[in-house]
Design an enzyme around this catalytic site. Sequence first.
Site, PDB file in Angstrom:
ATOM      1  N   SER A  76       0.805  -1.222   0.000  1.00  0.00           N
ATOM      2  CA  SER A  76       0.000   0.000   0.000  1.00  0.00           C
ATOM      3  C   SER A  76       0.839   1.274   0.000  1.00  0.00           C
ATOM      4  CB  SER A  76      -0.939   0.010   1.209  1.00  0.00           C
ATOM      5  OG  SER A  76      -0.210  -0.055   2.417  1.00  0.00           O
TER       6      SER A  76
ATOM      7  N   GLY B 274      -2.798  -5.190  10.004  1.00  0.00           N
ATOM      8  CA  GLY B 274      -2.849  -6.383   9.162  1.00  0.00           C
ATOM      9  C   GLY B 274      -1.526  -7.099   9.002  1.00  0.00           C
ATOM     10  N   TYR B 275      -0.547  -6.765   9.825  1.00  0.00           N
ATOM     11  CA  TYR B 275       0.825  -7.225   9.601  1.00  0.00           C
ATOM     12  C   TYR B 275       1.193  -8.548  10.267  1.00  0.00           C
ATOM     13  CZ  TYR B 275       3.042  -3.428   6.987  1.00  0.00           C
ATOM     14  OH  TYR B 275       3.438  -2.556   6.004  1.00  0.00           O
TER      15      TYR B 275
ATOM     16  N   HIS C   9       0.122   1.728  11.250  1.00  0.00           N
ATOM     17  CA  HIS C   9      -0.510   1.052  10.110  1.00  0.00           C
ATOM     18  C   HIS C   9       0.003  -0.382   9.982  1.00  0.00           C
ATOM     19  CE1 HIS C   9      -2.348   1.733   5.832  1.00  0.00           C
ATOM     20  NE2 HIS C   9      -2.648   0.534   6.312  1.00  0.00           N
TER      21      HIS C   9
ATOM     22  N   GLU D   7      -0.274   9.819   6.076  1.00  0.00           N
ATOM     23  CA  GLU D   7       0.842   8.873   6.247  1.00  0.00           C
ATOM     24  C   GLU D   7       1.833   9.009   5.078  1.00  0.00           C
ATOM     25  OE1 GLU D   7      -0.390   4.811   6.635  1.00  0.00           O
ATOM     26  OE2 GLU D   7      -1.933   5.270   8.101  1.00  0.00           O
TER      27      GLU D   7
ATOM     28  N   THR E  43     -13.808   0.184   6.289  1.00  0.00           N
ATOM     29  CA  THR E  43     -14.276   0.517   4.947  1.00  0.00           C
ATOM     30  C   THR E  43     -13.104   0.801   4.013  1.00  0.00           C
ATOM     31  OG1 THR E  43     -14.332   2.908   5.300  1.00  0.00           O
ATOM     32  CG2 THR E  43     -16.259   1.653   6.016  1.00  0.00           C
TER      33      THR E  43
ATOM     34  N   THR F 105      -2.147  -6.505  -0.966  1.00  0.00           N
ATOM     35  CA  THR F 105      -2.981  -5.859   0.046  1.00  0.00           C
ATOM     36  C   THR F 105      -4.445  -6.058  -0.312  1.00  0.00           C
ATOM     37  OG1 THR F 105      -2.969  -3.756  -1.174  1.00  0.00           O
ATOM     38  CG2 THR F 105      -1.250  -4.073   0.480  1.00  0.00           C
TER      39      THR F 105
ATOM     40  N   ASP G 273      -4.844   2.949  14.070  1.00  0.00           N
ATOM     41  CA  ASP G 273      -3.730   2.284  13.396  1.00  0.00           C
ATOM     42  C   ASP G 273      -3.366   3.013  12.111  1.00  0.00           C
ATOM     43  OD1 ASP G 273      -1.852   0.049  12.921  1.00  0.00           O
ATOM     44  OD2 ASP G 273      -3.181  -0.391  11.232  1.00  0.00           O
TER      45      ASP G 273
ATOM     46  N   ASP H 224     -23.368  -0.853   6.323  1.00  0.00           N
ATOM     47  CA  ASP H 224     -22.657  -0.978   5.049  1.00  0.00           C
ATOM     48  C   ASP H 224     -23.625  -0.603   3.933  1.00  0.00           C
ATOM     49  OD1 ASP H 224     -21.320  -1.894   2.681  1.00  0.00           O
ATOM     50  OD2 ASP H 224     -20.054  -3.141   3.962  1.00  0.00           O
TER      51      ASP H 224
ATOM     52  N   ARG I 228      -8.455   3.050   6.681  1.00  0.00           N
ATOM     53  CA  ARG I 228      -7.691   4.089   6.007  1.00  0.00           C
ATOM     54  C   ARG I 228      -7.777   5.365   6.841  1.00  0.00           C
ATOM     55  NH1 ARG I 228      -5.598   0.495   3.905  1.00  0.00           N
ATOM     56  NH2 ARG I 228      -5.321   0.021   1.672  1.00  0.00           N
TER      57      ARG I 228
END
EC number: 1.1.1.290
Length: 378
Positions: A45, A257-258, A254, A237, A175, A66, A232, A146, A208
């Site tokens: 990303s 998801g790591y 960020h 950024e 989202t 990603t 996060d 949603d 995001r």
Amino acid sequence: MKILVDENMPYARELFSRLGEVKAVPGRPIPVVQLDDADALMVRSVTKVNESLLAGKPIKFVGTATAGTDHVDEVWLKQAGIGFSAAPGCNAIAVVEYVFSSLLMLAERDGFSLHERTVGIVGVGNVGRRLQARLEVLGIKTLLCDPPRADRGDEGDFRSLDELVQHADILTFHTPLFKDGPYKTLHLADEKLIRSLKPGAILINACRGAVVDNTALLTCLNEGQKLSVVLDVWEGEPELNVELLKKVDIGTPHIAGYTLEGKARGTTQVFEAYSKFIGHEQHVALDTLLPAPEFGRITLHGPLDQPTLKRLVHLVYDVRRDDAPLRKVAGIPGEFDKLRKNYLERREWSSLYVICDDASAASLLCKLGFNAVHHPAR
């Protein structure tokens, strides 16, 4: 065939070398001279993929390891005849487990039970659905919002965002970032929404940065609004608002998801997509790549309560390990990306083998994603 891969994509060299010559490069900034003779580009990303990067280059395929794709101009790629693939859902489990680690830390600190709270989930894709499922395993009430899925008639009891703000004790955003259009998510959490949250609410953003108006959030916190915040992701950024970081309860660079599993899924998904694109389709079993976990096995006696779950979750991943380093270097140029580049290995709950003498505990842990078995005490 030359394939450029982000140097922080695990297993990329190992996998893509099956298809051609592999060159690992930094993702931000990407060395554009390397694009002059490359056939494919695999990014994360941090790399903005658009006409200004690729115009006139021989790139025939772009893959992003990603789930999100707002860093890629998909419309231009299609117009340019360049193949494209993302890795939807690759890090969904990791993000869910990040949210749990954060909530269990806050619950212990503030002395509340998650069973007493209602969780509003904004964005019910790969992450939101998994988060809902795990929360409901524990009997925690969820509310879903949603609008795109609701308008399509997808299955689910979808509510308005206003209803979630009114009733949720915890509001967590998952989202994509849409800067305009009917489903715009840019500053979805604006000053009006933030001020409307229940007193003592928890606000989480792990999607995001610009989904939450960072300036408005800081204003509300500076004015003393009673609100716990987990961020996060950040507007602008790799720069971030240091004053906002000082005010939030948990701040990380960020990395939600790591996990090693999540990163590996991203790599394998784009590898499989590219191998299919060039007519040499291959499939990869994730467990053939991953190393043995740090903890082999542990034994759990008795039922599963919230303090026990917190200990298990934090044994695998305690979010505070990523909060403290960011606070130490925030505001120093380049350090945000350095934390991400040099990120310590992190595993998912499935890597922890738990032997339970209580059948209900084993069942719950399995449903939550742990590798749990029941062995009655003798």
